[in-house]
Design an enzyme around this catalytic site. Sequence first.
Site, PDB file in Angstrom:
ATOM      1  N   ASP A   1      13.899 -44.124 -57.698  1.00 57.87           N
ATOM      2  CA  ASP A   1      13.803 -42.671 -57.790  1.00 57.87           C
ATOM      3  C   ASP A   1      13.277 -42.290 -59.169  1.00 57.87           C
ATOM      4  OD1 ASP A   1      14.491 -39.800 -57.300  1.00 57.87           O
ATOM      5  OD2 ASP A   1      15.618 -40.634 -55.633  1.00 57.87           O
TER       6      ASP A   1
ATOM      7  N   HIS B   1      15.966 -35.325 -59.844  1.00 59.81           N
ATOM      8  CA  HIS B   1      16.042 -35.786 -58.463  1.00 59.81           C
ATOM      9  C   HIS B   1      16.868 -37.067 -58.327  1.00 59.81           C
ATOM     10  CE1 HIS B   1      14.335 -37.585 -54.707  1.00 59.81           C
ATOM     11  NE2 HIS B   1      14.252 -36.333 -54.310  1.00 59.81           N
TER      12      HIS B   1
ATOM     13  N   SER C   1      15.390 -35.894 -48.889  1.00 62.07           N
ATOM     14  CA  SER C   1      15.837 -36.650 -50.066  1.00 62.07           C
ATOM     15  C   SER C   1      17.338 -36.562 -50.238  1.00 62.07           C
ATOM     16  CB  SER C   1      15.161 -36.114 -51.336  1.00 62.07           C
ATOM     17  OG  SER C   1      13.845 -36.557 -51.444  1.00 62.07           O
TER      18      SER C   1
END
Length: 834
Positions: A174, A249, A611
Amino acid sequence: MDESYLVRFVFLLCLVSSSVFCLDDSDQNATASSAVYIVTLKDRPSVHFPGRESTSSSKQSLTACSSSQNYRTLNRSASIIRVHDSLLRKVLRNENYLKLYSYHYLINGFSAVLTQKQADRLAAREEVDNVVLDFSVEKATTHTPQFLGLPRGAWLRDGGYEYAGEGVVIGFIDTGIDPTHPSFSDKILGHTYTVPPRFTGVCEVTSGFPPGSCNRKLIGARHFAESALSRGVLNSTQDDASPFDGEGHGTHTASVAAGNHGIPVVVAGHHLGNASGMAPRAHIAVYKALYKRFGGFAADIIAAIDQAAQDGVDIINLSITPNRRPPGIATFFNPIDMALFSAVKAGIFVVQAAGNTGPAPKTMSSFSPWIFTVGATSHDRVYTNSIILGNNVTVPGVGLASGTRTMHKLILATHALSNGTTVMDAIYVGECQDSSSFDQKLVQGKILVCSYTVRFILGVSTIKQALITAKNLTAAGLVFYIDPSAAGFQMTSTPMDIPGILISSPQDSQALLRYYNSSLVRENGSGKIVGSASAARIVGGMKPTYGITAPKVMYFSARGPDPEDDSFVDADIMKPNIVAPGNAIWGAWSPLGIGTTDFQGERFAMESGTSMSAPHVTGIAALIKQKFPHFTPAAIASALSTTASLSDRKGQHIMAQRIVLNPDISQSPATPFDMGSGFVNATAALDPGLIFDIGYNEYMKFLCGINGSSPVVLNYTGESCSAYNSSLAASDLNLPSVTIAKLVGTRTVLRWVTNIATTATNETYKVGWKAPDSVSVKVSPAKFTIGNGQTRVLTVVLGAMKNVSMASFGRIGLFGDRGHVVNIPVAVIYKIAV
């Protein structure tokens, strides 16, 4: 990054790798037409050498490698790297090139910066099988543990949240992680974390990731950026050339799956509850390969996957998807999916987000049957806000904000302009982005009314900036009405540090404006509008409400059927596999993260997307892995799939949103191409009763059965299809689903079920089914008894009754007399009666 910096960096690389030829200033122009290529060789990678156990062989395949096995693997890896360097020197002697990575564990190949001519010459070599251009990839909670029933279900079975996921290592590929976040601290009351001895990863130390960043919870962290550097798109300062998460994220996804339990969620000064990951005792290993300004590239992603597998992770979470469908004879034969195929052989369960390209059919961005693909749903918590107008009309809206307690006068932004400012001078002044445009005396102590336009959705204007404007003008509160340009878009509960609300309905917005315009105040003499006698009180939206119809499949969640190739031929594989919460999910955030302007500077953020749904399933998979450490990746996938729920909280069939604008007005019952097997059921997944298992050999037979695949299979695995006596059609893989893209006449498929129930006694199952429209179905036996550890074969015969081109869906159910229920979705697209 400027060119001089790139040259200096390449020179530094030359100091540590004899395989890299340096560029001097005079040679820079020669690289103008260069690009990053991924080159794969025909020989097998380390994981495919004899002596490595496959996931289908025995329970020992998932245990830690012995020291001698590790030594052999290291020797093989070093040998493979020498072959790569020798090949480059031989073919490109005295030429400029830059090798970025050697892939040696999961696939045998390398990535390098090459010219087209150099790539062509490498492709012509006998030992090289495939040369492809690198491609880019993109990024695709306080209450969801309760919504999923973890505290009184799955966690309770494992001894409570204090033990949930203990000993399991999850690798996150990620944008990195913020190691200072309390969600990843190992200083937790109770028993201490113990790092699994099989894990061999390291914690990279850089200026952005200092010593001590890792601990016994966060046990590994690396970053991968050679492809990005070679393109000149990575600025080591702006893009955090370290495992640190400058986007947000990666921090979010890691906390959703495995963040610590009971971490206070404080946003904009408001306490919103306590957060927990699905498997709060699991360990986290981070492999950063995406960056805040440009995303990431396949070459870096593959290097991260390869390293995670070598380090000994149990599960890989990929909340990322390719930005285009891979070319070639099948979508499965792309470097990322094939690296993950080798990871599965090594016993690693892989979870990937389905993608955010829905709601149209065939928008799936996760393709292969060995990857567990997760779509997104809503959950039952919503934050509602409202404003009470002076005419006693209550207008609903959203916004995580406090209320005003008393009535305050309203002032429309365009009626509070400073002298010299006109609407024509600043056409977007109604968005309240610049406090210098307004007269503070006209706004002070009033509720400022601003316009929410499509520019907010595009990120050009922000609520955060409007809040700054309101505070600079000492407004009592802030109200947004929806502009027609933004009508239909789904609004989320944005945090506000002053009383505020976003009215998301065009009709309610008009009701507010009509009331305001009914009592305008004009300046004496000039007649200029300087306000309104209207008043209102913002109620506030800090307390969530529960119990709405949930879950429902979100409009953005990518849909099946699974494309077999880039010509949109359908594969006989069910995608997505399952759905999980992915809308308005709270998770840890990096205060320096720029992934969303609304949460900059905060330690938690509310995000939406597949996600977010993927790490929910990743965490639950860690609970399964903890309870059943010998389970193969396919067995974990089966346990999650066959126990999934088909109903929402009201007992009705799960619905799916069908349009982007005003998605709630266009919903219909979700099909398996919307939700796969259904909505994840964490508690039931820990006691599935029966499992559908698939070994490495079965996947190989499937790949070898694809027309023209033999050389590609040899390239990625080092194994010849001739070594397998037979091939398998996709519909014959022992998946916990049945998908047939084209049913001509009658087809028979077989499924093997194995009893893994913890009880030693037999269980008798009755078989029932609902046939898809225009299809006949018969399953035999209709009833069977199976003991612990035993396997039974189910024969499913499907027949086309009409010529129909529209997909239809059915179900097969196995109902055990000890309470186990096994759910098998059936999908048939084209039916041709014979």
